[in-house]
Design a protein around this motif. Structure first.
Motif, PDB file in Angstrom:
ATOM      1  N   HIS A  20     -15.038  -0.806 -12.854  1.00  0.00           N
ATOM      2  CA  HIS A  20     -14.210  -0.690 -11.661  1.00  0.00           C
ATOM      3  C   HIS A  20     -14.425  -1.846 -10.689  1.00  0.00           C
ATOM      4  N   GLU A  21     -15.584  -2.431 -10.705  1.00  0.00           N
ATOM      5  CA  GLU A  21     -15.788  -3.647  -9.921  1.00  0.00           C
ATOM      6  C   GLU A  21     -14.892  -4.757 -10.463  1.00  0.00           C
ATOM      7  N   ASN A  77     -11.259  -4.015  -9.525  1.00  0.00           N
ATOM      8  CA  ASN A  77     -11.012  -4.357  -8.125  1.00  0.00           C
ATOM      9  C   ASN A  77     -10.782  -5.858  -7.961  1.00  0.00           C
ATOM     10  N   ASP A  78     -11.570  -6.675  -8.668  1.00  0.00           N
ATOM     11  CA  ASP A  78     -11.372  -8.133  -8.636  1.00  0.00           C
ATOM     12  C   ASP A  78     -10.009  -8.489  -9.224  1.00  0.00           C
ATOM     13  N   GLN A 108      -7.098  -8.067  -6.881  1.00  0.00           N
ATOM     14  CA  GLN A 108      -7.016  -9.081  -5.823  1.00  0.00           C
ATOM     15  C   GLN A 108      -6.193 -10.303  -6.237  1.00  0.00           C
ATOM     16  N   SER A 133      -6.095   7.738  -9.193  1.00  0.00           N
ATOM     17  CA  SER A 133      -7.309   7.264  -8.515  1.00  0.00           C
ATOM     18  C   SER A 133      -7.823   8.291  -7.521  1.00  0.00           C
ATOM     19  N   SER A 135     -17.406   2.529  -6.160  1.00  0.00           N
ATOM     20  CA  SER A 135     -16.498   1.641  -6.880  1.00  0.00           C
ATOM     21  C   SER A 135     -15.100   2.243  -7.006  1.00  0.00           C
ATOM     22  N   LYS A 151     -13.376   1.932  -3.700  1.00  0.00           N
ATOM     23  CA  LYS A 151     -12.999   0.528  -3.491  1.00  0.00           C
ATOM     24  C   LYS A 151     -11.716   0.190  -4.257  1.00  0.00           C
ATOM     25  N   THR A 152     -11.623   0.670  -5.493  1.00  0.00           N
ATOM     26  CA  THR A 152     -10.421   0.431  -6.296  1.00  0.00           C
ATOM     27  C   THR A 152      -9.214   1.101  -5.667  1.00  0.00           C
ATOM     28  N   SER A 187      -7.962  -0.861  -2.700  1.00  0.00           N
ATOM     29  CA  SER A 187      -7.249  -2.069  -3.140  1.00  0.00           C
ATOM     30  C   SER A 187      -5.825  -1.733  -3.546  1.00  0.00           C
TER      31      SER A 187
END
Length: 266
Positions: free
Chosen positions: A51-52, A55-56, A59, A80, A252, A255-256, A259
């Protein structure tokens, strides 16, 4: 564990990018874990890393443009939200499990008797029944997830595969922690074996053995206090490891989701 997706649509960036490669590598690793198997805690860590990477990926301007023009982003957001809620509930169940173990430990030490009292064990069993009821309700709600692919877009496929891995690992954690009766204990052992490699078999079987002590029944009230405390301590240490893994995954997942919401609002 999860359905494997391989096709790539024309709408997905064809140019190699570290963020895309990272997500694909994490998914490949989780697919390999499905056949080679690893411990539950290792799978939680793998999901956090996945998930990190997602998330990248979100972006990236090209990905954001794809998401903003697709009508399935709302379904991704719905998924989500369910994952965040499921992970949050899993954290609550783990916390309650740890609390019940610690309460029994404290009672045994406070009474300073050779065996656990009937009242101590009865209180613990009642707590375990409550937790098991929560687990069963939580697992039942997993049926509301829709993992079917509604499009051939590769980004969609990657997100849905990630969701499928999330569901599988979180469900395994819940079953492992239920320990209400012999059936669920056997299920936990069987399920945990799917996450065991040859070189980690001793560790993973130790995890199952540690958590098997959660299945304390009223009939065990005459168990030697020292042995019971030893078993409970082993369980507590394993529960703490699972709790840490769930906490990292929860952050995580949030965070997703943020985003995805940011893409929708722009």
């Amino acid at each position: 564990m999860a359905t494997t997706y391989h096709s790539r649509s024309n709408s997905f960036p064809s140019q190699s990018h570290p963020a895309i490669e990272s997500v694909e590598d994490h998914l490949c690793s989780l697919r390999a874990d499905d056949s080679e198997s690893t411990s539950v805690c290792s799978n939680l860590a793998s999901l956090r890393n996945l998930h990190e990477g997602i998330n990248d990926l979100i972006q990236m301007p090209s990905i954001q443009q794809t998401l903003s023009h697709e009508n399935w982003i709302n379904e991704l957001l719905e998924g989500s939200l369910k994952l965040v809620d499921l992970c949050s509930l899993s954290r609550e169940i783990v916390s309650l499990t740890k609390e019940s173990v610690q309460d029994l430990e404290s009672s045994i030490r406070r009474n300073k008797t050779e065996t656990a009292t009937s009242a101590d064990v009865s209180a613990y069993v009642a707590s375990r029944k409550k937790i098991t009821k929560m687990v069963n309700k939580c697992i039942k709600n997993l049926k509301s997830f829709n993992n079917k692919s509604a499009t051939d877009n590769e980004l969609w496929r990657m997100m849905k595969e990630a969701e499928s891995h999330d569901l599988s690992v979180l469900k395994s954690v819940l079953i492992l922690l239920s320990g209400d009766n012999e059936t669920s204990t056997k299920t936990s052992w069987s399920l945990l074996s799917k996450f065991t490699t040859q070189n980690r078999r001793v560790y993973s079987e130790s995890v199952a053995e540690d958590l098997s002590s959660l299945n304390i029944q009223k009939s065990t009230k005459n168990m030697d206090s020292k042995n019971m405390l030893k078993q409970l301590k082993s369980s507590e240490m394993t529960i703490q490891e699972i709790e840490d893994g769930l906490e990292a995954l929860f952050r995580s997942l949030v965070k997703t989701r943020v985003s995805l919401l940011n893409v929708l609002s722009h």
